[in-house]
Design a protein around this motif. Structure first.
Motif, mmCIF file in Angstrom:
data_model
loop_
_atom_site.group_PDB
_atom_site.id
_atom_site.type_symbol
_atom_site.label_atom_id
_atom_site.label_comp_id
_atom_site.label_asym_id
_atom_site.label_seq_id
_atom_site.Cartn_x
_atom_site.Cartn_y
_atom_site.Cartn_z
ATOM 1 N N ARG A 59 9.370 40.297 -12.765
ATOM 2 C CA ARG A 59 9.614 41.079 -13.984
ATOM 3 C C ARG A 59 10.613 42.195 -13.740
ATOM 4 N NH1 ARG A 59 4.177 41.940 -17.616
ATOM 5 N NH2 ARG A 59 3.790 39.744 -18.047
ATOM 6 N N ASP A 125 4.709 35.433 -21.318
ATOM 7 C CA ASP A 125 5.946 36.212 -21.467
ATOM 8 C C ASP A 125 6.867 35.563 -22.499
ATOM 9 O OD1 ASP A 125 5.391 38.298 -19.823
ATOM 10 O OD2 ASP A 125 6.497 37.548 -18.090
ATOM 11 N N LYS A 178 5.072 46.037 -20.987
ATOM 12 C CA LYS A 178 5.156 44.975 -19.984
ATOM 13 C C LYS A 178 4.986 45.476 -18.552
ATOM 14 C CE LYS A 178 8.185 41.699 -20.417
ATOM 15 N NZ LYS A 178 9.446 40.957 -20.604
#
Length: 353
Positions: A59, A125, A178
């Motif tokens: 990420r 995601d 996130k």
């Protein structure tokens, strides 16, 4: 071999860019030199961010790749705004959305799918990003166009500024969601963390950051000179500002993330590849575009967040296609070919427009 070629191109291209601009070489020759130099510099940015991604995880790594990949385009766009080329900037933003969703993701899916018949990425995601894509491109870009039809120039700029501020706040909230409050909550237990922890980064953290800084400075210098060649190149080849922005500037400006995403797909790291393609699109539409609207207030010509009808329809189509293809959390070479076909169809349209 490829890395050595880019290194050689950088060491040749940067001095030639300086010499050519000082000696006023022909614009077409300078345009080619500047574009090749930016692509070569972008490769160093891609390798540096990849090294940081090995340490930080998919990420953060994807976010770093998207950020520094978009840094090149942001720099080019700022100098374009300074020169009053608002049409080129809006077109390059369109080109970034199309390039990331169709060209980058398409090449990643295709190249990775040829090597690995079936590749998986984080479906949670993908679904989360789908909603943001629908909002960022279809809602935030289409709504200003609709309301601006009955507004004067001042009201349109005010509307664009208001929407830009909302987009920036929501983008920062999305990152906080996130990376902080829901980090790992929607992450599948299997196949997580086993790839990037085994790999050693090419460069250490300090060296990678230093290379990123130097490459960004060099890109800023070359980009400022590149902008001054647009008018002459457009006249020579018969290209419009729209085509230069959508295709040429977008590809050159996003070269770093193009290379990084494809490399990640070849290594079967689809979480990072998808995060680069979709994350970069979100960053362009929810952060880069609004920031450019605000920056344009410092220049004589302000940039409204108003796109042409072909640009809006193309971006909306790209978003819908990407949402449908990526929502299952899997990819293959045929899905990549479908995305690429859509990109080339739109490319032909913008060329002939």
């Amino acid at each position: 071999m490829v890395d050595k070629a880019f290194m050689l191109l950088t060491f040749i291209g940067v001095p030639l860019s300086v010499i050519g601009s000082l000696m006023h070489w022909p614009s077409i020759l300078l345009f080619v030199i500047y574009c090749l130099t930016i692509v070569a510099l972008a490769s160093f940015m891609g390798r540096a961010t990849e090294s940081l991604a090995v340490v930080a995880g998919p990420r953060i790594g994807g976010l770093l790749n998207a950020t520094f990949g978009n840094a090149v385009e942001l720099i080019i766009s700022i100098f374009s705004l300074k020169a009053g080329l608002v049409g080129v900037v809006l077109a390059s933003l369109t080109g970034s959305v199309l390039g990331n969703l169709l060209l980058v993701a398409g090449l990643s899916f295709f190249v990775g799918g040829v090597k690995f018949k079936r590749q998986r990425f984080n479906v949670y995601d993908a679904r989360h990003n789908s909603g943001l894509l629908m909002f960022a491109v279809i809602v935030a870009f289409v709504i200003p166009e609709v309301f601006s039809m009955t507004m004067n120039e001042g009201e349109t700029i005010a509307l664009s500024v208001g929407i830009s501020l909302i987009l920036i706040v929501l983008y920062l909230a999305a990152l906080f969601f996130k990376l902080v409050t829901h980090r790992g909550v929607y992450q599948p237990k299997e196949d997580r963390g086993e790839n990037h922890h085994e790999e050693e980064p090419e460069w250490g953290k300090g060296k990678a950051i230093a290379i990123l800084a130097l490459a960004t400075v060099a890109v800023a210098y070359v980009s400022e000179n590149l902008v001054h060649t647009f008018e002459a190149v457009a006249e020579s080849f018969g290209w419009t500002e729209l085509f230069i922005g959508v295709i040429i500037v977008a590809i050159v400006g996003n070269a770093a993330e193009h290379a990084s995403a494809i490399l990640m797909a070849l290594k079967n790291k689809m979480d990072i590849a998808v995060e680069i393609a979709i994350g970069s699109t979100l960053q362009v539409s929810m952060f880069v575009a609004p920031v450019l609207v605000l920056i344009s207030l410092l220049f004589p010509v302000n940039m409204p967040l108003i796109f042409t009808l072909p640009e809006l329809i193309s971006m909306a189509s790209a978003v819908l296609l990407m949402v449908v293809i990526s929502n299952d959390g899997e990819s293959n070479w045929f899905e990549g070919a479908t995305l690429l076909a859509a990109y080339f169809i739109m490319g032909i349209g913008f060329y002939l427009l």
